[in-house]
Design an enzyme around this catalytic site. Structure first.
Site, PDB file in Angstrom:
ATOM      1  CG  HIS A   1      -3.558  71.589  80.325  1.00 24.12           C
ATOM      2  ND1 HIS A   1      -3.908  72.601  81.184  1.00 24.12           N
ATOM      3  CD2 HIS A   1      -4.542  70.653  80.420  1.00 24.12           C
ATOM      4  CE1 HIS A   1      -5.049  72.285  81.770  1.00 24.12           C
ATOM      5  NE2 HIS A   1      -5.456  71.114  81.326  1.00 24.12           N
TER       6      HIS A   1
ATOM      7  CB  CYS B   1      -7.261  72.416  78.944  1.00 22.18           C
ATOM      8  SG  CYS B   1      -8.491  72.048  80.191  1.00 22.18           S
TER       9      CYS B   1
ATOM     10  CG  ASN C   1      -7.060  70.935  84.509  1.00 25.58           C
ATOM     11  OD1 ASN C   1      -6.906  72.038  83.992  1.00 25.58           O
ATOM     12  ND2 ASN C   1      -7.446  69.860  83.823  1.00 25.58           N
TER      13      ASN C   1
END
Ligand code: UT7
Length: 329
Positions: A256, A123, A286
């Site tokens: 993020h 990520c 996500n």
């Protein structure tokens, strides 16, 4: 004696792409219920802020999503793919073990010859890839880079684990980063701590013609949560200091997009008004390395973020990895 001309890098175009299949929490909960897995829109919204995510069709790969995002970014920058001299794709869900997804994107763009490689920092991947591209541009190794984050996390989700399968989605985001006489990227900072490998990983591996180990995502959510909150604050302070700027200079914060609670806590600790926080996790879930460039592109296209704004990008994820890039758009 002539003084050397300082070379900087600047984002000149952004793009993104989401696969068309949008799944609301209710639709996902109904699918999971058919397999005896219990969840609800209420739990997902309260604990994560996620309301929907996009899942790619089974024959669609990360490079397919990446190339669409790249085309939008190239058009926005008014740059021909033939003039790109560096392609970096951040992904943890590559099309193949090798060659890199970046090479596949290069082929799909119909160009050849420029450097192309993948960055694997989960990520934090986009922040890592942008930092590498900025460094290569500043040293003269490249002049026009395509930096992409692209993922099909739906391929590595365990749909029997309700603690993880409701969190992730598929998508891609891209930027064109070009050499510039004035700074766009002001400072960046990358970190990793391999002592935390096990709290977020896909432990499987292709070996001897088979997949050895578990090929699905494993996460200790509360452990990741705790680490992420502290790291996002520390790295934000540190990159601001490096650039000689302060919290007050941030026009937009794009962390993020993993969990609304992490985003809000980061903004609060930085004493940033919430209207400066970019939130897309509600609509995308996500999307790992794609989440930051997707959020950046949506904010630019909606007219929220405009040229000249100071933007702080922050990544955190498996590895453990984390990092930040402070930039003037
Ligand atoms: O992308 C890299 C970065 N990743 C992240 O930043 C993720 C960080 N972690 C998180 O966002 C959160 O830890 C989660 C959203 C993953 C989990 O939230 P939590 O508040 O930490 O929940 P928990 O894991 O402590 O679970 C609480 C309860 C448990 O039930 P019991 O044991 O209290 O009865 C879980 O079984 O919630 C239950 N639960 C669910 N219930 C309904 C877990 N997942 C679900 C679900 N639906 N989908």
């Amino acid at each position: 004696m002539t003084s050397p001309t300082l070379r900087h890098s600047r984002i000149t175009g952004t793009g993104s792409f989401l696969p068309p299949n949008r799944l609301t929490n209710d639709a996902l909960a109904a699918q999971l219920a058919a397999d005896g897995i219990e969840t609800s829109d209420q739990w997902i919204v309260e604990r994560t802020g996620i309301r929907a995510r996009h899942f790619a069709a089974p024959d669609v790969t990360s490079s397919d999503l990446a190339v669409e995002a790249a085309r939008h970014a190239l058009a926005a920058a008014d740059v021909d793919a033939a003039n790109i001299d560096l392609i970096i794709v951040a992904t943890s869900t590559p099309d193949m073990v090798f060659p890199s997804t970046a090479c596949l994107v290069q082929r799909k763009l119909g160009v050849a010859g420029c450097a192309a490689f993948d960055v694997q920092a989960v990520c934090s991947g986009f922040v890592y890839a942008l930092t590498v591209a900025d460094s290569m541009i500043r040293t003269g190794a490249a002049s026009k880079a395509l930096v992409i984050g692209a993922e099909v996390f739906s391929r590595i989700l365990d749909f029997k684990d309700r603690g993880t399968c409701v969190l992730f989605g598929d998508g891609a985001g891209a930027v064109v980063l070009e050499a510039s006489a004035t700074p766009g990227i002001l400072a960046s900072e990358l970190h990793a701590d391999g002592r935390h490998v096990e709290i977020l990983c896909v432990p499987g591996n292709v070996s001897g013609g088979q997949v050895l180990g578990d090929p699905l995502l494993k996460m200790d959510g509360p452990a990741v949560f705790k680490l992420a909150v502290g790291m996002l604050y520390d790295v934000a302070k540190s990159v601001l200091e490096k650039a000689g700027r302060s919290d007050a200079d941030i026009d937009w914060l794009i962390p993020h997009q993993a969990n609304i609670r992490i985003l809000l806590s980061t903004a609060k600790r930085l004493k940033l008004p919430l209207d400066k926080l970019i939130v897309t996790v509600d609509q995308h879930g996500n999307t790992s390395a794609a989440s930051i460039p997707l959020a950046l592109d949506e904010s630019v296209r909606s007219g929220k973020i405009v040229r000249g704004d100071t933007v702080l990008l922050e990544g955190v994820g498996g590895g453990f990895t984390w990092g930040a890039v402070l930039l003037d758009l």
